[in-house]
Motif scaffolding. Structure first.
Motif, mmCIF file in Angstrom:
data_model
loop_
_atom_site.group_PDB
_atom_site.id
_atom_site.type_symbol
_atom_site.label_atom_id
_atom_site.label_comp_id
_atom_site.label_asym_id
_atom_site.label_seq_id
_atom_site.Cartn_x
_atom_site.Cartn_y
_atom_site.Cartn_z
ATOM 1 N N ARG A 64 0.821 -1.217 0.000
ATOM 2 C CA ARG A 64 0.000 0.000 0.000
ATOM 3 C C ARG A 64 0.851 1.261 0.000
ATOM 4 O O ARG A 64 0.387 2.331 -0.406
ATOM 5 C CB ARG A 64 -0.947 0.015 1.205
ATOM 6 C CG ARG A 64 -0.248 0.083 2.544
ATOM 7 C CD ARG A 64 -1.194 0.379 3.689
ATOM 8 N NE ARG A 64 -1.726 1.733 3.614
ATOM 9 C CZ ARG A 64 -2.342 2.350 4.600
ATOM 10 N NH1 ARG A 64 -2.533 1.726 5.746
ATOM 11 N NH2 ARG A 64 -2.788 3.568 4.461
ATOM 12 N N PHE A 65 2.111 1.157 0.458
ATOM 13 C CA PHE A 65 2.993 2.321 0.522
ATOM 14 C C PHE A 65 3.875 2.465 -0.718
ATOM 15 O O PHE A 65 4.676 3.398 -0.799
ATOM 16 C CB PHE A 65 3.882 2.232 1.765
ATOM 17 C CG PHE A 65 3.112 2.277 3.055
ATOM 18 C CD1 PHE A 65 2.523 3.452 3.482
ATOM 19 C CD2 PHE A 65 2.965 1.134 3.835
ATOM 20 C CE1 PHE A 65 1.805 3.497 4.675
ATOM 21 C CE2 PHE A 65 2.249 1.170 5.022
ATOM 22 C CZ PHE A 65 1.659 2.356 5.442
ATOM 23 N N ALA A 66 3.743 1.561 -1.679
ATOM 24 C CA ALA A 66 4.546 1.646 -2.900
ATOM 25 C C ALA A 66 4.188 2.913 -3.675
ATOM 26 O O ALA A 66 3.040 3.360 -3.669
ATOM 27 C CB ALA A 66 4.303 0.408 -3.766
ATOM 28 N N PRO A 67 5.152 3.522 -4.362
ATOM 29 C CA PRO A 67 4.884 4.749 -5.121
ATOM 30 C C PRO A 67 3.700 4.628 -6.083
ATOM 31 O O PRO A 67 2.934 5.577 -6.259
ATOM 32 C CB PRO A 67 6.199 4.968 -5.876
ATOM 33 C CG PRO A 67 7.242 4.357 -4.999
ATOM 34 C CD PRO A 67 6.580 3.148 -4.389
ATOM 35 N N ILE A 68 3.529 3.455 -6.706
ATOM 36 C CA ILE A 68 2.484 3.284 -7.706
ATOM 37 C C ILE A 68 1.077 3.446 -7.131
ATOM 38 O O ILE A 68 0.130 3.779 -7.850
ATOM 39 C CB ILE A 68 2.616 1.891 -8.378
ATOM 40 C CG1 ILE A 68 1.790 1.818 -9.664
ATOM 41 C CG2 ILE A 68 2.193 0.785 -7.418
ATOM 42 C CD1 ILE A 68 2.292 2.689 -10.769
#
Length: 228
Positions: A64-68
């Motif tokens: 959920r914290f990934a840049p995408i």
């Protein structure tokens, strides 16, 4: 139509999703890494299954914290179709794009088998090629597929027809109200534990999954007709 297949570290169903779109549906699919920030050139976003970041904290909790994911949120806000399958569903829950949470399977075992689903809502951009109440065969492959939400959320989903798929006859993981797939209120974000991308050819045991992708494509074409 152009589909983004988002790839996280640990995704393992991205190739299946790519095949379903490129080879079976006949539309363009592009692998997009988790480190990207822009999905504006795509018409639909697909979050495949697997074990993003190894599921070391909780299924989907790190992804959920990934840049995408900021771009996924923006695509959802724009009304683009966003589909999360298995781990993709878990990521949508963790990111707040869908309500509820996912627990470990009732029998505390990983399950990989074909299951029957009942189409509860066929008036969506994901299910318009199915019949209401139709029973379809789609495979599952998960250890954390036990969907849970509080009663207030469940009642609201019932009221808004947000429950799209239920397990038909046998609930394999203990999920609340036999829920197998839900969508947001707007109707453009769908999360489901079973894998429609693995049911797109009779050689795989079922072709019932291809109609989900056809539903997305048909509605998109209807909304993008070029008039002279």
């Amino acid at each position: 139509m152009k589909f983004a297949v988002v790839v996280f570290p640990g995704s393992n169903c991205d190739v299946d999703m790519f095949h379903a779109i490129q080879d079976e549906l006949g539309e363009e699919a592009v692998f997009v890494p988790h480190s990207e920030y822009d999905l504006s050139s795509f018409d639909a976003i697909l979050l495949p299954g697997g074990f993003s970041y190894g599921d070391y904290l909780r299924s989907g909790a790190i992804a959920r914290f990934a840049p995408i994911m900021k771009a996924v949120q923006e695509a959802a806000d724009e009304g683009k179709p966003v589909l999360g399958v298995c781990n993709g569903f878990q990521i949508l829950l963790e990111s707040g794009l869908l309500p509820g949470a996912m627990k470990q399977n009732r029998d505390v075992k990983f399950m990989c088998r074909n299951v029957k689903l009942r189409v509860e809502n066929n008036k969506t951009m994901f299910t318009n090629q199915y019949e209401s109440g139709e029973s379809i065969v789609i495979p599952i492959a998960h250890g954390d597929g036990n969907y849970e939400c509080d009663d207030t959320t469940w009642e609201e989903m019932i009221k808004n027809n947000q429950i799209v798929f239920r397990y038909d006859g046998h609930n394999p993981n203990g999920s609340k109200d036999d829920i197998a797939g839900i969508m947001n209120k707007r109707g453009n974000v769908l999360g489901m534990m079973p894998h429609p991308e693995r049911a797109v050819d009779s050689l795989l045991g079922s072709k019932d999954g291809i109609r989900l992708f056809q539903s997305i494509l048909i509605l998109w074409r209807e909304n993008h007709v070029v008039t002279s």
